[in-house]
Every structure is written in C-alpha cells, then in structure tokens.
Scaffold this motif. Structure first.
Motif, PDB file in Angstrom:
ATOM      1  N   CYS A  19     -12.234   4.909   1.698  1.00 20.35           N
ATOM      2  CA  CYS A  19     -12.591   3.534   2.072  1.00 20.35           C
ATOM      3  C   CYS A  19     -11.351   2.782   2.542  1.00 20.35           C
ATOM      4  O   CYS A  19     -10.314   2.825   1.889  1.00 20.35           O
ATOM      5  CB  CYS A  19     -13.186   2.787   0.881  1.00 20.35           C
ATOM      6  N   ALA A  20     -11.486   2.062   3.660  1.00 16.39           N
ATOM      7  CA  ALA A  20     -10.379   1.277   4.186  1.00 16.39           C
ATOM      8  C   ALA A  20     -10.302  -0.105   3.535  1.00 16.39           C
ATOM      9  O   ALA A  20      -9.223  -0.644   3.372  1.00 16.39           O
ATOM     10  CB  ALA A  20     -10.507   1.121   5.699  1.00 16.39           C
ATOM     11  N   LEU A  21     -11.438  -0.664   3.180  1.00 18.95           N
ATOM     12  CA  LEU A  21     -11.475  -2.027   2.649  1.00 18.95           C
ATOM     13  C   LEU A  21     -11.823  -2.033   1.167  1.00 18.95           C
ATOM     14  O   LEU A  21     -12.621  -1.219   0.700  1.00 18.95           O
ATOM     15  CB  LEU A  21     -12.515  -2.860   3.408  1.00 18.95           C
ATOM     16  N   THR A  22     -11.254  -2.977   0.449  1.00 17.70           N
ATOM     17  CA  THR A  22     -11.548  -3.124  -0.979  1.00 17.70           C
ATOM     18  C   THR A  22     -13.030  -3.376  -1.201  1.00 17.70           C
ATOM     19  O   THR A  22     -13.630  -2.838  -2.140  1.00 17.70           O
ATOM     20  CB  THR A  22     -10.720  -4.282  -1.570  1.00 17.70           C
ATOM     21  N   LEU A  23     -13.644  -4.150  -0.332  1.00 15.36           N
ATOM     22  CA  LEU A  23     -15.082  -4.437  -0.441  1.00 15.36           C
ATOM     23  C   LEU A  23     -15.898  -3.146  -0.389  1.00 15.36           C
ATOM     24  O   LEU A  23     -16.844  -2.959  -1.155  1.00 15.36           O
ATOM     25  CB  LEU A  23     -15.504  -5.388   0.689  1.00 15.36           C
ATOM     26  N   GLU A  24     -15.520  -2.234   0.501  1.00 11.03           N
ATOM     27  CA  GLU A  24     -16.217  -0.949   0.615  1.00 11.03           C
ATOM     28  C   GLU A  24     -15.994  -0.095  -0.631  1.00 11.03           C
ATOM     29  O   GLU A  24     -16.926   0.517  -1.162  1.00 11.03           O
ATOM     30  CB  GLU A  24     -15.716  -0.198   1.855  1.00 11.03           C
ATOM     31  N   ALA A  25     -14.754  -0.058  -1.107  1.00  7.60           N
ATOM     32  CA  ALA A  25     -14.435   0.725  -2.308  1.00  7.60           C
ATOM     33  C   ALA A  25     -15.192   0.178  -3.519  1.00  7.60           C
ATOM     34  O   ALA A  25     -15.694   0.953  -4.341  1.00  7.60           O
ATOM     35  CB  ALA A  25     -12.930   0.715  -2.558  1.00  7.60           C
ATOM     36  N   ASP A  26     -15.288  -1.142  -3.629  1.00  4.31           N
ATOM     37  CA  ASP A  26     -16.049  -1.736  -4.734  1.00  4.31           C
ATOM     38  C   ASP A  26     -17.511  -1.307  -4.689  1.00  4.31           C
ATOM     39  O   ASP A  26     -18.110  -1.018  -5.722  1.00  4.31           O
ATOM     40  CB  ASP A  26     -15.965  -3.265  -4.693  1.00  4.31           C
ATOM     41  N   ALA A  27     -18.075  -1.252  -3.495  1.00  3.96           N
ATOM     42  CA  ALA A  27     -19.471  -0.827  -3.347  1.00  3.96           C
ATOM     43  C   ALA A  27     -19.638   0.624  -3.784  1.00  3.96           C
ATOM     44  O   ALA A  27     -20.596   0.970  -4.474  1.00  3.96           O
ATOM     45  CB  ALA A  27     -19.930  -1.020  -1.901  1.00  3.96           C
ATOM     46  N   VAL A  28     -18.702   1.483  -3.404  1.00  7.75           N
ATOM     47  CA  VAL A  28     -18.775   2.898  -3.795  1.00  7.75           C
ATOM     48  C   VAL A  28     -18.616   3.029  -5.305  1.00  7.75           C
ATOM     49  O   VAL A  28     -19.348   3.781  -5.955  1.00  7.75           O
ATOM     50  CB  VAL A  28     -17.713   3.734  -3.043  1.00  7.75           C
ATOM     51  N   LYS A  29     -17.684   2.287  -5.891  1.00  6.75           N
ATOM     52  CA  LYS A  29     -17.458   2.388  -7.342  1.00  6.75           C
ATOM     53  C   LYS A  29     -18.683   1.955  -8.142  1.00  6.75           C
ATOM     54  O   LYS A  29     -18.912   2.458  -9.237  1.00  6.75           O
ATOM     55  CB  LYS A  29     -16.226   1.585  -7.749  1.00  6.75           C
ATOM     56  N   THR A  30     -19.500   1.065  -7.587  1.00  8.46           N
ATOM     57  CA  THR A  30     -20.727   0.676  -8.307  1.00  8.46           C
ATOM     58  C   THR A  30     -21.726   1.824  -8.350  1.00  8.46           C
ATOM     59  O   THR A  30     -22.624   1.828  -9.195  1.00  8.46           O
ATOM     60  CB  THR A  30     -21.405  -0.569  -7.688  1.00  8.46           C
ATOM     61  N   LEU A  31     -21.571   2.801  -7.457  1.00 11.77           N
ATOM     62  CA  LEU A  31     -22.445   3.976  -7.465  1.00 11.77           C
ATOM     63  C   LEU A  31     -22.031   5.005  -8.510  1.00 11.77           C
ATOM     64  O   LEU A  31     -22.802   5.904  -8.827  1.00 11.77           O
ATOM     65  CB  LEU A  31     -22.455   4.639  -6.085  1.00 11.77           C
ATOM     66  N   PHE A  32     -20.812   4.888  -9.038  1.00  7.15           N
ATOM     67  CA  PHE A  32     -20.350   5.837 -10.047  1.00  7.15           C
ATOM     68  C   PHE A  32     -21.219   5.711 -11.291  1.00  7.15           C
ATOM     69  O   PHE A  32     -21.406   4.619 -11.824  1.00  7.15           O
ATOM     70  CB  PHE A  32     -18.896   5.574 -10.433  1.00  7.15           C
ATOM     71  N   ALA A  70      -4.662   0.411   4.693  1.00  9.68           N
ATOM     72  CA  ALA A  70      -5.069  -0.451   5.803  1.00  9.68           C
ATOM     73  C   ALA A  70      -6.011   0.350   6.695  1.00  9.68           C
ATOM     74  O   ALA A  70      -6.121   1.563   6.576  1.00  9.68           O
ATOM     75  CB  ALA A  70      -3.852  -0.910   6.615  1.00  9.68           C
ATOM     76  N   MET A  71      -6.678  -0.351   7.612  1.00 12.26           N
ATOM     77  CA  MET A  71      -7.591   0.317   8.540  1.00 12.26           C
ATOM     78  C   MET A  71      -6.799   1.056   9.618  1.00 12.26           C
ATOM     79  O   MET A  71      -5.610   0.811   9.791  1.00 12.26           O
ATOM     80  CB  MET A  71      -8.506  -0.718   9.205  1.00 12.26           C
ATOM     81  N   GLY A  72      -7.495   1.942  10.335  1.00  6.28           N
ATOM     82  CA  GLY A  72      -6.893   2.600  11.480  1.00  6.28           C
ATOM     83  C   GLY A  72      -6.944   4.105  11.419  1.00  6.28           C
ATOM     84  O   GLY A  72      -7.036   4.695  10.336  1.00  6.28           O
ATOM     85  N   ASN A  73      -6.891   4.706  12.611  1.00 14.35           N
ATOM     86  CA  ASN A  73      -6.965   6.168  12.725  1.00 14.35           C
ATOM     87  C   ASN A  73      -5.820   6.868  12.002  1.00 14.35           C
ATOM     88  O   ASN A  73      -6.030   7.857  11.296  1.00 14.35           O
ATOM     89  CB  ASN A  73      -6.956   6.599  14.194  1.00 14.35           C
ATOM     90  N   SER A  74      -4.598   6.391  12.197  1.00 13.46           N
ATOM     91  CA  SER A  74      -3.460   7.072  11.575  1.00 13.46           C
ATOM     92  C   SER A  74      -3.499   6.940  10.065  1.00 13.46           C
ATOM     93  O   SER A  74      -3.177   7.894   9.345  1.00 13.46           O
ATOM     94  CB  SER A  74      -2.128   6.559  12.141  1.00 13.46           C
ATOM     95  N   ASN A  75      -3.911   5.780   9.555  1.00 11.91           N
ATOM     96  CA  ASN A  75      -4.026   5.610   8.105  1.00 11.91           C
ATOM     97  C   ASN A  75      -5.097   6.526   7.525  1.00 11.91           C
ATOM     98  O   ASN A  75      -4.895   7.156   6.487  1.00 11.91           O
ATOM     99  CB  ASN A  75      -4.346   4.159   7.738  1.00 11.91           C
ATOM    100  N   SER A  76      -6.250   6.616   8.203  1.00 15.01           N
ATOM    101  CA  SER A  76      -7.314   7.463   7.670  1.00 15.01           C
ATOM    102  C   SER A  76      -6.903   8.934   7.711  1.00 15.01           C
ATOM    103  O   SER A  76      -7.208   9.694   6.777  1.00 15.01           O
ATOM    104  CB  SER A  76      -8.631   7.238   8.411  1.00 15.01           C
ATOM    105  N   ALA A  77      -6.197   9.356   8.741  1.00 15.54           N
ATOM    106  CA  ALA A  77      -5.726  10.746   8.811  1.00 15.54           C
ATOM    107  C   ALA A  77      -4.728  11.038   7.695  1.00 15.54           C
ATOM    108  O   ALA A  77      -4.803  12.091   7.048  1.00 15.54           O
ATOM    109  CB  ALA A  77      -5.098  11.017  10.177  1.00 15.54           C
TER     110      ALA A  77
END
Length: 166
Positions: A19-32, A70-77
């Motif tokens: 996840c690039a954003l904290t908001l997205e990570a929070d959503a995923v963690k609620t699925l744990f 942070a967001m971006g192709n290089s960060n995700s890679a």
C-alpha cells in the motif's frame, strides 16, 4: 474459524499486500482476522530492507502488509523487491490503491472510489519513446510486463464466477 498457529519465521508468509497510502494500509489492516504484531515479537526484516511491515492473518493465510514511503513506480518496485528479500516465500503480491487510475471499465461504465478492479495484467502507460512532437507508447507483446503464472490465472478465473465475487 480456528486461529492459525503463529508463524515461526518470515518464511511462513506467502501473501504480501503493498500500500502506498496510510489510508489504504488502514483499510487492509481492518481485514486482518488477527494481528501477529500484537502478540509476541515482530518478524523483523532482512539487512538493508528499508520497508515497514505489519503482519497478520486473513482467512487461512498469513499476510505481510508492506507500507510504501511514498507513491510512484520506483517506490513500488523497491518495496516489492525488499519485501521479497525479507519474506522469501511470497507467492502472491497484491498492490492495493488507485494504481494509476482506470477511469472506465471495458463496458464503458465509470470506475469510482470504492470499486474493486481485478486485472489479468499490467499496462505500463509511461513506457515508450519520446519524439519531439509525440510520445509513442510501447504496447506489443514483447514490451509487456508478462502475464501471471498458471496458479494466479486459475485464481482469477475462479474470482470471475458469480458466487466467488460475492
């Protein structure tokens, strides 16, 4: 459902969520269903890995959540590479987020926030050649990022079924 036994090492994780954003990570963690970080010491990471991780269980799967700086192709890679180094048995990595936007579905309907998109491939929209007056995107089979392995394609076929989409 009975709780899975605590993984003995980082090798016991086969699914990664990035996840690039904290908001997205929070959503995923609620699925744990359970957070391994809450009981016992953390699973640490490989030397040189700059990622931050959360670990837990979703259903019958041990999952590692990688938080991008942070967001971006290089960060995700970089995050994906480091995650694979620290968690060497990862078989499936899922990128959760806006992922460069897909504004319309194949039938022409608008895709809006909250919609779930399951893709069979990746289109790298910024890969091509810049000419003085034009940008020509590379889009041939040889230019593609490859297709998922047979196990992932079989899972995607299953998800397309009416009952499994629910």
């Amino acid at each position: 459902m009975a709780q899975l036994p605590r993984p003995t090492s980082r090798r016991d994780f086969e699914i990664a969520v990035i996840c690039a954003l904290t908001l997205e990570a929070d959503a995923v963690k609620t699925l744990f269903d359970h957070h391994w970080d809450d009981d016992g010491r953390s699973y640490d990471k490989a030397i040189g890995d700059s990622n931050a991780y959360s670990t837990g269980v979703i259903g019958r799967h041990n999952v590692v959540l990688a938080h991008m700086p942070a967001m971006g192709n290089s960060n995700s890679a970089a995050v994906a590479t480091n995650c694979r180094t620290s968690f060497p048995n990862i078989k499936l990595a899922v990128l959760v987020g806006i992922c460069g936007v897909a504004p319309f579905s194949p039938d022409g309907s608008e895709i809006i926030l909250g919609d779930v998109i399951v893709s069979e491939g990746i289109i790298q929209y910024d890969f091509g050649r810049q000419f003085p007056d034009d940008f020509v995107r590379k889009n041939t089979l040889l230019d593609s990022l490859g297709r998922p392995n047979a196990e992932i394609r079989a899972l995607l076929a299953k998800v397309k079924g009416v009952n499994d989409r629910k």
